[in-house]
Design an enzyme around this catalytic site. Structure first.
Site, PDB file in Angstrom:
ATOM      1  N   SER A   1      48.393  41.418  37.245  1.00  0.00           N
ATOM      2  CA  SER A   1      46.787  41.185  37.192  1.00  0.00           C
ATOM      3  C   SER A   1      46.497  40.611  38.664  1.00  0.00           C
ATOM      4  CB  SER A   1      46.348  39.969  36.487  1.00  0.00           C
ATOM      5  OG  SER A   1      45.121  39.544  36.542  1.00  0.00           O
TER       6      SER A   1
ATOM      7  N   TYR B   1      47.982  30.990  34.362  1.00  0.00           N
ATOM      8  CA  TYR B   1      47.637  32.333  34.334  1.00  0.00           C
ATOM      9  C   TYR B   1      47.961  32.844  35.673  1.00  0.00           C
ATOM     10  CZ  TYR B   1      45.559  36.876  32.968  1.00  0.00           C
ATOM     11  OH  TYR B   1      45.663  38.067  32.968  1.00  0.00           O
TER      12      TYR B   1
END
Length: 240
Positions: A137, A150
């Site tokens: 990501s 995350y």
């Protein structure tokens, strides 16, 4: 000369990006094993396509070992492993309120899961001189508030990518794709949502799938990351 059909295993198969990768590979003639904890019933292969559904939790090593046997029994070597499984929803709340169980589960799925998949499927990938593509990501490089678990999991996955590339080469290549904002084609987005991207639009699952397919064939590329964000990580943003 006969062209051999290639085989891929895609985790997180029931999600938006996983489903897009699977559809793209099937359309290109790949055999695909689709792995997830749920949502596999919605997946369908085109006429003549070869799709195997595998139910497993990537964070559970016993489940991953069973999946290894199931995919092995399906037959053939494994040319591509796509580690796409991950817990969505980056925001987990203020760090002072982030409970240890939530932190541990996010790291287990997003980071330990890809490690376990690489560990157990490396022999099958090595036999085919195949490759691994990890879906990281842009949050491995940049953050919003309250996204610690995350960001840590995706940053760790990026580091795991180059570590595996060095350890498993030259038989295996390992690369990553780092998506930014990815949405379904029918998502309710504004003109402003698209216009803020230097590329002029929000990304789609097809964009990720095409990057994965490229990496599957890029024989001299390993230990690298494709940042797939429409240019947003290169754009300077100031609020006046």
């Amino acid at each position: 000369m006969e062209i051999q059909t290639k085989t891929a295993l895609v985790t997180g198969a029931g999600g938006l990006i996983g489903g897009g990768i699977i559809d793209h590979l099937l359309a290109r003639g790949w055999r695909v094993a689709a792995l997830d904890v749920a949502g596999l019933e919605a997946l369908a292969a085109p006429a003549g396509g070869d799709l195997l559904r595998v139910e497993a939790d990537v964070a559970d090593e016993d489940a991953v070992a069973r999946a290894t046997r199931e995919v092995g029994d399906w037959g053939g070597d494994l040319d591509l492993l796509v580690n796409n499984a991950g817990m969505a929803g980056a925001v987990s709340g203020p760090v002072e309120m982030l409970d240890r169980a939530g932190w541990d589960r996010r790291l287990a799925v997003n980071l330990t899961g890809p490690f376990l998949m690489a560990k157990h499927f490396a022999p099958a990938l090595r036999a085919a001189r195949g490759c691994i593509v990890n879906i990281t990501s842009t949050r491995a490089h940049m953050s919003e508030p309250d996204c610690e678990s995350y960001a840590a999991s995706k940053g760790g996955l990026l580091a795991l990518t180059h570590a595996l590339a060095v350890s498993l080469g030259p038989e295996l290549r390992v690369n990553a794709v780092a998506p930014g904002w990815i949405a379904a084609a029918d998502a309710d987005l504004s003109d402003a949502d698209h216009a803020q991207h230097p590329a002029g639009r929000v990304g789609t699952p097809q964009d990720v799938a095409e990057a994965v397919a490229y990496l599957a064939e890029a024989g001299f590329l390993t230990g690298q990351e494709i940042v797939l964000d429409g240019g947003m990580t290169r754009k300077m943003i100031y609020v006046e």
